[in-house]
Design an enzyme around this catalytic site. Sequence first.
Site, PDB file in Angstrom:
ATOM      1  CE  LYS A 105      -3.839  -2.145  -0.266  1.00 47.35           C
ATOM      2  NZ  LYS A 105      -4.578  -2.110  -1.537  1.00 47.35           N
ATOM      3  NE  ARG A 136      13.432 -26.256 -24.568  1.00 45.48           N
ATOM      4  CZ  ARG A 136      13.735 -26.056 -25.839  1.00 45.48           C
ATOM      5  NH1 ARG A 136      14.003 -24.830 -26.277  1.00 45.48           N
ATOM      6  NH2 ARG A 136      13.790 -27.071 -26.685  1.00 45.48           N
ATOM      7  CG  HIS A 137      15.192 -31.337 -22.398  1.00 39.60           C
ATOM      8  ND1 HIS A 137      15.999 -31.252 -23.518  1.00 39.60           N
ATOM      9  CD2 HIS A 137      13.927 -31.160 -22.844  1.00 39.60           C
ATOM     10  CE1 HIS A 137      15.268 -31.046 -24.585  1.00 39.60           C
ATOM     11  NE2 HIS A 137      13.997 -30.988 -24.215  1.00 39.60           N
ATOM     12  CG  ASN A 143      16.630 -30.604 -28.539  1.00 42.44           C
ATOM     13  OD1 ASN A 143      16.892 -30.612 -27.337  1.00 42.44           O
ATOM     14  ND2 ASN A 143      15.382 -30.544 -28.993  1.00 42.44           N
ATOM     15  NE  ARG A 169      13.192 -34.001 -24.925  1.00 44.64           N
ATOM     16  CZ  ARG A 169      12.202 -34.778 -25.362  1.00 44.64           C
ATOM     17  NH1 ARG A 169      12.370 -36.092 -25.388  1.00 44.64           N
ATOM     18  NH2 ARG A 169      11.064 -34.245 -25.782  1.00 44.64           N
ATOM     19  CD  GLU A 223       7.548 -30.420 -25.717  1.00 40.62           C
ATOM     20  OE1 GLU A 223       6.658 -29.977 -24.967  1.00 40.62           O
ATOM     21  OE2 GLU A 223       8.430 -29.710 -26.243  1.00 40.62           O
ATOM     22  CG  HIS A 231       9.833 -31.651 -22.422  1.00 41.88           C
ATOM     23  ND1 HIS A 231      10.800 -32.471 -22.926  1.00 41.88           N
ATOM     24  CD2 HIS A 231       9.335 -32.291 -21.331  1.00 41.88           C
ATOM     25  CE1 HIS A 231      10.896 -33.573 -22.178  1.00 41.88           C
ATOM     26  NE2 HIS A 231      10.003 -33.480 -21.206  1.00 41.88           N
ATOM     27  CB  ALA A 238       5.144 -27.395 -25.886  1.00 40.88           C
TER      28      ALA A 238
END
Length: 464
Positions: free
Chosen positions: A167, A250-251, A257, A300, A320, A385, A387
């Site tokens: 506040k 991510r992994h 990849n 992964r 994923e 992953h 997505a």
Amino acid sequence: MSRRSSYGMESTVSPLQTTPLPNRVTCPNFVTAPNVIVMVGLPARGKTYIAKKMARYLNWIGISTKVFNVGDYRRNIPGADYTSNFFNPRNKDGNIIRTQCAEAALKDMLDWLERGGNVGVFDATNTTRDRRRMILDSINKLQYKIFFVESVCEDPEIIEENVKEVKVTSPDYKNMDKEEAIKDFLLRIQHYQTSYEPLSENFDRQLSFIKIFNQGERFLVNKINGHIHSRVVYYLMNIKLLKRSLYLTRHGESELNVKGRIGGNSDLSERGQNYAQALAKFVEQENIPNLKVWTSELKRTQQTSEHIEAPKECWKALNEINAGVCEEMTYEEIAVKYPEEFALRDQNKYTYRYPKGESYEDLVARLEPVIMELERQKNVMVIAHQAVARCLLAYFLDKNSEELAYLKVPLHTILKLTPVAYGCLIEEINLNVESVDTHRERPKNISRSRSIEAALETVPPHEE
């Protein structure tokens, strides 16, 4: 390691046969009539915090929601003095202005719902029965559903922390000394207390409402009416206002990849293994208290976590997005074999569902239990992953569905998310381990009749 904070080529195409696939449907909309959620409670009880979190959650699951904060309308009146005396019930001019602001916000909310909105959140103190009756009369004429959310707090430590952290940074006190601002705001609370009429199990038994005591210590729920009310209650009874951080990554780079292939269940590449080592070292150096590590069921993510000394949990919900018939294919192969599908996904990536697979919309539904559990946890590292990370990130950063599907979540980078009063701070931590780029922007040409070259315009480079 580098940190950055904020407040949220052509490839060779193999000759494959073009294959048409059937159209698919998306998830149904469960909102049959507009809903209004009315906040109730004294100042510094976390009403706006709750309102914003509710709206963020409902928007994330696909229910169009908007918060209408009466205080914002009041602050738009030029030259007004909003110190504590303005909120004194005996201040007739102040009462008139506050009523006018409430009526203006209510009108705007109902107009927005009339134009197609699903849920309007009316964010104000609404501490008297007269004010709530005025709101009820306006909404009942339109036969909209209405649900009251009252935040009751009797813990002086929670109230004091709310006053100090939130506040005193309000625009109402931007030119006032911090100690004076706290003193004035406490007087404002006292003015509201003189006329405060809480929701009552007896007097208000015909109303649909939830009372939240001491930020989730206990709850009182009365007369739930419909799907939206059920979802809101489910959400509010799961969130905990805890000081914590979420570490989202991510992994490590996977073998698929490197080849530009989506999905699958491959092992980490050599650089991905280096990231797993670097991630474990980061966790050790940060010395994060009570850290838990969550992974998916896929190799992964588990290989990325194996060197971290912390309790680990494996979630099927974190797997994923299922690319169906396109699993382990490159974008080039999909564009040649399924050109119409490739174009349809570019046209609406969020609702597009892979044949025999999932859409981002499906993924959000799958991840809802994960979000609920994250809201109850302290410090968690989620190794997921692309997505999945986009969906989680969109929830915490309040991104819409179109933004969600194209959020950048690079490999070998940690996103530290720290919830604050009305939002979420994000810090990007790069561990300086090289990797491929897997982010594909939406191409300019999304027509079904486009050329292969136009379809592949934004595909990142990768090995053959």
